[in-house]
Design an enzyme around this catalytic site. Structure first.
Site, PDB file in Angstrom:
ATOM      1  CB  SER A 209      40.907  39.666  40.863  1.00 30.46           C
ATOM      2  OG  SER A 209      39.766  39.312  41.575  1.00 30.46           O
TER       3      SER A 209
ATOM      4  CE  LYS B  74      36.721  41.232  39.302  1.00 28.21           C
ATOM      5  NZ  LYS B  74      38.145  40.932  39.173  1.00 28.21           N
TER       6      LYS B  74
END
Ligand code: ADP
Length: 775
Positions: free
Chosen positions: A666, A709
């Site tokens: 990511s 996140k």
């Protein structure tokens, strides 16, 4: 007032499982107490020896007088000993003793080995005159001989065994024959064994278990107590009796009440509560427990364990937590075989013994931290425990008989699914428990944590007041976590400091001589700076109890918890090209992550530092390849102005927090943005964070952990978040107030990412096509 003098030869025994000692003594003679000198701590008396005095001088006489009696006694004694099994060494020795010892010593010795009550034995010891002793012992011998004859008649075939049994049983320590003191303790222990047998027979254990237990108790009866195995077997039997074979609590489940209870105990976590209620509802409708095992996965301190406890409470069941972190031996789950010294049952059986019912809620904490070692794989043992098809006959190695676990409700918790063995994961239904937003944390603190802490510290709301701004300060400046555990600890620290203050105030109140005046002004100042230790000592002379309630404001906070641990560092770090903020997911929740790049003269090498896994390294290579192939389009050049970015240039990419291993795809978009900033010399916006996987063609692919996140970015005070287009659906899980604070950019390709990351966009420079005439 007659006793036996004896010489202690040996003391054996132990304090475990309960104090139990065996004393080996050699009897010397009888004595009579003349005068008791003192009783404590042990009796001391003046005594007079009663027998064996003139045994050598008077031997003739006594033998003549008692000749007939002693001869008769000797005959019986020989007859009895010969009926016993001569192959047992102790019996052979006894036979020899009969011939070698003086006759008057025989009544005492034989009495000690024949089966008779302690009462009768004491009577023999009490008999001072030898004649009397002979007369009293003979009937006992005759009785024993008759008994043995009868036994031999009825059980002819197994004669040998019987002899041995008879020989050993009357006095469980035949090897100590000549002079063993028998005290009440043994009787008591014998009674205990009888009691144990009774308990076993009346307990509701399974048929198989009953059989094993009865066999063991038979063995126990024949075993000398000083043998280590005695304690072992006894412990085993006691455990078997204690286990809740058929004892259970009655479920009282009412979904409406369960919902209220869950809501009362826990703020937020709607998804988890909903799933738990569904689970309980199915339980109510279908009264069997063959369902998936729930596994709560999330960062520490988000309430996984406490939801487990609430479930037990709603069901009215016992709750037991089994910590599996670091367990790497399968016998921790399944127990040790009883052949080992110090063997014990596994944690499951131990847990059942602790709760005392067979249908508790077992919380298997930290299943992701199970280890593996040479002693076998505990995860494999757990498989059997968790499988509803198998666990009705779970066999612990220690018990060695099957125990039915099918009524136990198992719930597991973990920080991440990545390290749970796949087979185990397959048996469980994963419910993600994400971290909390700041607002949720404030609510949790005020509804649950603060009241709990106050109670623990004996404080009342009239004594301490923590306003919401203070809580927010603690959350943002003293903690950085997804859950609320360190928030809870900080609140605890505040309560402790205030408790000292309050206690001191009370103390002063009770000391009237020192209680005197201070200026009102000083006092007020003292209230705000209440926990400053210096200020406490400074103002101690004021001797006034602090004004209640003590208000915890920013200054007090600083005094108690020290200077803030976390400050917003974001804008400062983005003041030069080649830095970008990524979003990472860790088992502890989301985190923001700076990616730094620099270039230098070299030969086109890429250096990566910061503990990266393979996937992350590949992302870095992908990013560079994509930028090189698009350098012209974006007008990216190396230091000497060439579009070949790696020409005479080395690149160094660093991911700070180098001690933490990082991996996963990511970070792709972050690396691209960081390098684009480096090669273009432009700054990345300081309030942008991003996440997403990239492909060689410049597409942005979805990634996991979006909620964590986003929460991390929100905590860090970032404003714009770039996420992959296909992750848009994940935003629904995020609380509205968090979403309102943030701008989301959905990117499906790297162009969009770069455009959003730089102020004023990162537009493709239109190529100024200059026509050159060929003429
Ligand atoms: P975990 O098992 O997830 O590591 P715990 O269950 O031990 O976390 O929770 C830590 C503490 O936080 C507990 O005291 C719990 O009561 C409290 N807590 C966590 N989440 C909530 C919540 N949503 N509402 C109320 N208290 C909570």
């Amino acid at each position: 007032r007659i006793g036996t003098a004896a010489l202690a030869v040996q003391v054996v025994g132990s304090n475990w499982p309960k104090p139990h000692y065996t004393l080996l003594v050699t009897g010397l003679c009888r004595f009579q107490i003349l005068q008791l000198l003192k009783e404590k701590p042990y009796p001391v008396a003046e005594v007079e020896q009663l027998d064996r005095l003139e045994q050598f001088t008077n031997q003739h006489k006594s033998e003549e007088e008692l000749g007939e009696l002693s001869e008769q006694f000797y005959k019986y004694a020989v007859q009895l000993v010969e009926m016993l099994d001569m192959s047992v060494p102790a019996v052979a020795k006894l036979r020899r003793l009969l011939d070698n010892l003086p006759r008057e010593a025989l009544p005492d010795i034989l009495t000690s080995i024949i089966r008779t009550s302690n009462q009768e034995k004491l009577q023999i010891l009490d008999a001072v005159r030898l004649e009397e002793r002979f007369k009293m012992t003979i009937p006992l011998l005759v009785r024993q001989i008759e008994g043995l004859k009868l036994l031999q008649k009825t059980r002819k075939p197994k004669q040998d065994d019987d002899k041995r049994v008879v020989a050993i049983r009357p006095n469980r320590r035949i090897s100590h024959i000549p002079s063993t003191t028998e005290d009440d303790d043994e009787e008591e222990d014998h009674d205990d064994v009888v009691m144990l047998e009774k308990k076993i027979r009346t307990s509701s254990m399974s048929e198989q278990a009953l059989k094993v237990c009865l066999k063991e108790i038979k063995r126990l009866k024949k075993m000398p107590q000083s043998m280590p195995e005695y304690a072992l077997t006894r412990n085993y039997l006691e455990l078997m009796v204690e286990l809740p074979w058929s004892k259970s609590t009655k479920d009282r489940l009412e979904i409406r009440a369960a919902r209220i209870l869950l809501d009362n105990d826990h703020y937020a976590m709607e998804k988890l509560k909903k799933r738990v209620l569904e689970y309980l509802a199915v339980r109510q409708l279908k009264n069997n427990l063959k369902g998936p095992i729930l596994c709560f996965v999330g960062p520490p301190g988000v309430g996984k364990t406490s939801v487990g406890r609430s479930i037990a409470k709603t069901l009215g069941r016992e709750f037991h937590r089994i910590a599996l972190g670091g367990v790497c031996d399968q016998s921790d789950i399944r127990g040790h075989r009883r052949t080992y010294v110090g063997s014990m049952p596994g944690r499951i059986i131990n847990g059942l013994k602790t709760v005392g019912v067979n249908n508790p809620v077992f919380l298997l904490d930290e299943v992701d931290k199970l280890g593996k070692s040479l002693q076998g794989d505990p995860a494999a043992a757990l498989l059997e425990v968790l499988d509803p098809e198998q666990n009705h006959s779970f066999t612990d190695h220690y018990l060695n008989v099957a125990f039915d676990l099918s009524q136990v409700l198992f719930i597991a918790t973990a920080n991440t699914t990545a390290t749970i063995p796949p087979a185990l994961l397959d048996r469980m239904e994963i419910i993600q428990v994400p971290g909390y937003t700041q607002e949720e944390k404030i609510e949790i603190a005020h509804r649950h944590l603060i009241p709990k802490q106050l109670e623990q510290h004996g404080l009342t709301p009239q004594q301490i007041q923590i306003p919401q701004v203070t809580t927010l300060d603690i959350i943002t400046r003293y903690t950085r976590e997804a859950g609320v555990r360190s928030l809870d600890r900080k609140l605890g620290a505040i309560c402790r400091a205030v408790a000292v203050k309050v206690a001191e105030g009370q103390h002063k109140e009770t000391k009237p001589d020192r209680a005197e005046v201070g200026e009102g002004e000083d006092c007020k100042e003292h209230v705000t700076e209440d926990a400053k230790t210096e200020s406490i000592s400074d103002t101690a002379d004021l001797a006034l109890p602090p004004e209640m309630p003590i208000l915890i404001d920013f200054h007090a906070l600083k005094d108690i918890l020290g200077p803030p641990m976390y400050e917003a560092e974001v804008s400062e770090r983005l003041s030069q090209p080649g830095v970008a903020i990524g979003l990472a997911w860790t088992p502890l929740g989301g985190e923001i992550m700076f990616v730094e790049a620099s270039r230098m003269d070299g030969e086109g090498q890429l250096t990566l530092t910061g503990q990266l896994g393979d996937v992350m390294k590949e992302s870095a290579h992908l990013a560079i390849s994509w930028l090189r192939s698009n350098a012209k389009r974006y007008q990216l050049t190396n230091a000497s102005g060439s579009f070949d970015l790696l020409d005479n240039t080395d690149i160094h990419l660093h991911f700070p927090a180098g001690a933490v291993t990082k991996d996963g795809p990511s970070a792709g978009v972050t690396i691209v943005t960081c390098l684009a900033s480096l090669f273009s010399g432009r700054l990345v916006c300081s309030d942008v964070a991003m996440t997403g996987e990239i492909t060689l063609r410049g597409l942005v692919l979805p990634v996991g952990g979006i909620k964590d996140k986003v929460l991390a970015a929100h905590r860090a005070g970032l404003k714009r978040i770039i996420i992959p287009q296909r992750n848009e659906k994940d935003l629904e899980e995020i609380a509205v107030n968090v979403r309102q604070d943030l701008t989301f950019v959905m990117a499906s390709c790297l162009d969009e990412v770069l455009n959003a990351a730089f102020d004023g966009g990162f537009a493709v420079k239109p190529r100024v096509e200059r026509l050159t005439s060929k003429l």
